[in-house]
Write a protein that holds these residues in place. Structure first.
Motif, PDB file in Angstrom:
ATOM      1  N   ARG A  28       0.837  -1.172   0.000  1.00  0.00           N
ATOM      2  CA  ARG A  28       0.000   0.000   0.000  1.00  0.00           C
ATOM      3  C   ARG A  28       0.886   1.240   0.000  1.00  0.00           C
ATOM      4  NH1 ARG A  28      -4.694   0.880   4.363  1.00  0.00           N
ATOM      5  NH2 ARG A  28      -4.030   2.892   5.041  1.00  0.00           N
ATOM      6  N   PHE A  29       0.567   2.205  -0.847  1.00  0.00           N
ATOM      7  CA  PHE A  29       1.298   3.466  -0.923  1.00  0.00           C
ATOM      8  C   PHE A  29       0.462   4.513  -0.197  1.00  0.00           C
ATOM      9  CE2 PHE A  29       2.587   1.040  -4.607  1.00  0.00           C
ATOM     10  CZ  PHE A  29       3.950   1.236  -4.668  1.00  0.00           C
ATOM     11  N   ASP A  30       0.861   4.888   1.009  1.00  0.00           N
ATOM     12  CA  ASP A  30       0.106   5.854   1.798  1.00  0.00           C
ATOM     13  C   ASP A  30       0.505   7.280   1.443  1.00  0.00           C
ATOM     14  OD1 ASP A  30      -1.443   4.112   3.315  1.00  0.00           O
ATOM     15  OD2 ASP A  30       0.154   3.811   4.780  1.00  0.00           O
ATOM     16  N   PRO A  31      -0.474   8.199   1.386  1.00  0.00           N
ATOM     17  CA  PRO A  31      -0.133   9.613   1.177  1.00  0.00           C
ATOM     18  C   PRO A  31       0.484  10.184   2.457  1.00  0.00           C
ATOM     19  CG  PRO A  31      -2.486   9.377   1.492  1.00  0.00           C
ATOM     20  CD  PRO A  31      -1.916   7.985   1.459  1.00  0.00           C
ATOM     21  N   ASN A  32       1.181  11.287   2.331  1.00  0.00           N
ATOM     22  CA  ASN A  32       1.836  11.936   3.472  1.00  0.00           C
ATOM     23  C   ASN A  32       0.784  12.736   4.242  1.00  0.00           C
ATOM     24  OD1 ASN A  32       3.526  13.180   5.235  1.00  0.00           O
ATOM     25  ND2 ASN A  32       4.613  14.399   3.716  1.00  0.00           N
ATOM     26  N   ILE A  33       0.129  12.085   5.204  1.00  0.00           N
ATOM     27  CA  ILE A  33      -0.978  12.680   5.950  1.00  0.00           C
ATOM     28  C   ILE A  33      -0.461  13.311   7.241  1.00  0.00           C
ATOM     29  CG2 ILE A  33      -3.127  12.165   7.185  1.00  0.00           C
ATOM     30  CD1 ILE A  33      -3.465  12.037   4.200  1.00  0.00           C
ATOM     31  N   GLN A  34      -0.859  14.556   7.485  1.00  0.00           N
ATOM     32  CA  GLN A  34      -0.489  15.301   8.685  1.00  0.00           C
ATOM     33  C   GLN A  34      -1.751  15.845   9.337  1.00  0.00           C
ATOM     34  OE1 GLN A  34       2.833  15.504   9.338  1.00  0.00           O
ATOM     35  NE2 GLN A  34       3.247  14.444   7.416  1.00  0.00           N
ATOM     36  N   THR A  35      -1.728  15.973  10.653  1.00  0.00           N
ATOM     37  CA  THR A  35      -2.822  16.632  11.376  1.00  0.00           C
ATOM     38  C   THR A  35      -2.388  18.065  11.638  1.00  0.00           C
ATOM     39  OG1 THR A  35      -3.446  14.562  12.411  1.00  0.00           O
ATOM     40  CG2 THR A  35      -4.302  16.551  13.402  1.00  0.00           C
ATOM     41  N   LYS A  36      -3.204  19.019  11.241  1.00  0.00           N
ATOM     42  CA  LYS A  36      -2.823  20.431  11.345  1.00  0.00           C
ATOM     43  C   LYS A  36      -3.989  21.204  11.947  1.00  0.00           C
ATOM     44  CE  LYS A  36       0.220  23.386   8.909  1.00  0.00           C
ATOM     45  NZ  LYS A  36       0.646  24.200  10.030  1.00  0.00           N
ATOM     46  N   ARG A  37      -3.662  22.194  12.777  1.00  0.00           N
ATOM     47  CA  ARG A  37      -4.670  23.005  13.430  1.00  0.00           C
ATOM     48  C   ARG A  37      -4.622  24.411  12.847  1.00  0.00           C
ATOM     49  NH1 ARG A  37      -5.421  24.579  19.707  1.00  0.00           N
ATOM     50  NH2 ARG A  37      -3.873  26.120  19.142  1.00  0.00           N
ATOM     51  N   VAL A  47      -9.789  24.799  14.039  1.00  0.00           N
ATOM     52  CA  VAL A  47     -10.257  23.546  13.422  1.00  0.00           C
ATOM     53  C   VAL A  47      -9.040  22.654  13.223  1.00  0.00           C
ATOM     54  CG1 VAL A  47     -12.305  24.428  12.265  1.00  0.00           C
ATOM     55  CG2 VAL A  47     -10.127  24.554  11.101  1.00  0.00           C
ATOM     56  N   ARG A  48      -9.206  21.386  13.515  1.00  0.00           N
ATOM     57  CA  ARG A  48      -8.137  20.408  13.351  1.00  0.00           C
ATOM     58  C   ARG A  48      -8.444  19.603  12.099  1.00  0.00           C
ATOM     59  NH1 ARG A  48      -4.455  19.076  17.071  1.00  0.00           N
ATOM     60  NH2 ARG A  48      -5.697  20.029  18.714  1.00  0.00           N
ATOM     61  N   LEU A  49      -7.548  19.675  11.110  1.00  0.00           N
ATOM     62  CA  LEU A  49      -7.772  19.020   9.831  1.00  0.00           C
ATOM     63  C   LEU A  49      -6.736  17.935   9.590  1.00  0.00           C
ATOM     64  CD1 LEU A  49      -8.414  22.156   7.607  1.00  0.00           C
ATOM     65  CD2 LEU A  49     -10.107  20.687   8.675  1.00  0.00           C
ATOM     66  N   THR A  50      -7.155  16.882   8.917  1.00  0.00           N
ATOM     67  CA  THR A  50      -6.258  15.815   8.499  1.00  0.00           C
ATOM     68  C   THR A  50      -5.987  16.038   7.022  1.00  0.00           C
ATOM     69  OG1 THR A  50      -7.330  14.356  10.078  1.00  0.00           O
ATOM     70  CG2 THR A  50      -5.961  13.319   8.414  1.00  0.00           C
ATOM     71  N   SER A  52      -3.137  16.034   3.534  1.00  0.00           N
ATOM     72  CA  SER A  52      -1.901  15.565   2.904  1.00  0.00           C
ATOM     73  C   SER A  52      -0.966  16.767   2.782  1.00  0.00           C
ATOM     74  CB  SER A  52      -2.188  14.977   1.528  1.00  0.00           C
ATOM     75  OG  SER A  52      -2.731  15.962   0.685  1.00  0.00           O
ATOM     76  N   ALA A  53       0.294  16.513   2.452  1.00  0.00           N
ATOM     77  CA  ALA A  53       1.252  17.604   2.282  1.00  0.00           C
ATOM     78  C   ALA A  53       0.773  18.542   1.180  1.00  0.00           C
ATOM     79  CB  ALA A  53       2.632  17.042   1.958  1.00  0.00           C
ATOM     80  N   LYS A  54       0.201  17.986   0.116  1.00  0.00           N
ATOM     81  CA  LYS A  54      -0.344  18.810  -0.970  1.00  0.00           C
ATOM     82  C   LYS A  54      -1.541  19.618  -0.469  1.00  0.00           C
ATOM     83  CE  LYS A  54      -1.493  19.341  -5.549  1.00  0.00           C
ATOM     84  NZ  LYS A  54      -0.757  19.452  -6.769  1.00  0.00           N
ATOM     85  N   GLY A  55      -2.363  19.040   0.415  1.00  0.00           N
ATOM     86  CA  GLY A  55      -3.510  19.739   0.988  1.00  0.00           C
ATOM     87  C   GLY A  55      -3.080  20.934   1.825  1.00  0.00           C
ATOM     88  N   ILE A  56      -1.966  20.802   2.568  1.00  0.00           N
ATOM     89  CA  ILE A  56      -1.445  21.902   3.375  1.00  0.00           C
ATOM     90  C   ILE A  56      -1.006  23.049   2.463  1.00  0.00           C
ATOM     91  CG2 ILE A  56       0.443  22.591   4.914  1.00  0.00           C
ATOM     92  CD1 ILE A  56       0.253  19.747   6.117  1.00  0.00           C
ATOM     93  N   LYS A  57      -0.343  22.714   1.357  1.00  0.00           N
ATOM     94  CA  LYS A  57       0.071  23.742   0.395  1.00  0.00           C
ATOM     95  C   LYS A  57      -1.142  24.424  -0.234  1.00  0.00           C
ATOM     96  CE  LYS A  57       4.271  21.284  -0.821  1.00  0.00           C
ATOM     97  NZ  LYS A  57       4.953  20.517  -1.869  1.00  0.00           N
ATOM     98  N   THR A  58      -2.207  23.663  -0.472  1.00  0.00           N
ATOM     99  CA  THR A  58      -3.436  24.222  -1.045  1.00  0.00           C
ATOM    100  C   THR A  58      -4.081  25.211  -0.081  1.00  0.00           C
ATOM    101  OG1 THR A  58      -3.755  22.174  -2.272  1.00  0.00           O
ATOM    102  CG2 THR A  58      -5.659  23.624  -2.085  1.00  0.00           C
ATOM    103  N   VAL A  59      -4.099  24.869   1.220  1.00  0.00           N
ATOM    104  CA  VAL A  59      -4.646  25.790   2.225  1.00  0.00           C
ATOM    105  C   VAL A  59      -3.803  27.059   2.271  1.00  0.00           C
ATOM    106  CG1 VAL A  59      -5.039  26.131   4.690  1.00  0.00           C
ATOM    107  CG2 VAL A  59      -5.761  24.017   3.617  1.00  0.00           C
ATOM    108  N   ILE A  64      -7.597  29.529   4.568  1.00  0.00           N
ATOM    109  CA  ILE A  64      -8.359  28.532   5.331  1.00  0.00           C
ATOM    110  C   ILE A  64      -9.862  28.690   5.115  1.00  0.00           C
ATOM    111  CG2 ILE A  64      -8.296  29.906   7.454  1.00  0.00           C
ATOM    112  CD1 ILE A  64      -8.241  26.061   7.179  1.00  0.00           C
ATOM    113  N   GLU A  65     -10.350  29.926   4.986  1.00  0.00           N
ATOM    114  CA  GLU A  65     -11.794  30.142   4.814  1.00  0.00           C
ATOM    115  C   GLU A  65     -12.310  29.466   3.544  1.00  0.00           C
ATOM    116  OE1 GLU A  65     -13.822  31.511   6.940  1.00  0.00           O
ATOM    117  OE2 GLU A  65     -12.397  32.455   8.303  1.00  0.00           O
ATOM    118  N   LYS A  66     -11.610  29.686   2.437  1.00  0.00           N
ATOM    119  CA  LYS A  66     -12.033  29.116   1.163  1.00  0.00           C
ATOM    120  C   LYS A  66     -11.877  27.595   1.158  1.00  0.00           C
ATOM    121  CE  LYS A  66     -11.911  30.264  -3.670  1.00  0.00           C
ATOM    122  NZ  LYS A  66     -11.365  31.160  -4.673  1.00  0.00           N
TER     123      LYS A  66
END
Length: 78
Positions: A28-37, A47-50, A52-59, A64-66
């Protein structure tokens, strides 16, 4: 923590591990998942979000609002 990004929807991919003797076993190839507040100014709370590294860059790019609006439009609980 499940290997699933709340923003991008990235999930594990599956494939084969190939040994030196070329035997194949499932892996299994897991994505790089991080918990970020994040501080959500419109609601006055964190808000505490789970993500991926790409998701953090997107935020970081969208804000955060959008990003929360996109998640809620998709039916994600934030």
């Amino acid at each position: 923590m499940s290997a699933h990004c709340q923003l991008t929807g990235r999930k594990p991919g599956f494939g084969n591990a190939i040994s030196h003797s070329h035997r194949r076993t499932r892996r299994r190839f897991d994505p790089n998942i991080q918990t970020k507040r994040y501080w959500l100014p419109s609601e006055g709370r964190f808000v505490r979000l789970t993500l991926s590294a790409k998701g953090i860059k997107t935020v970081d790019k969208l804000g955060i609002e959008k990003a929360v609006a996109v998640m809620r439009a998709r039916g994600e609980k934030v």
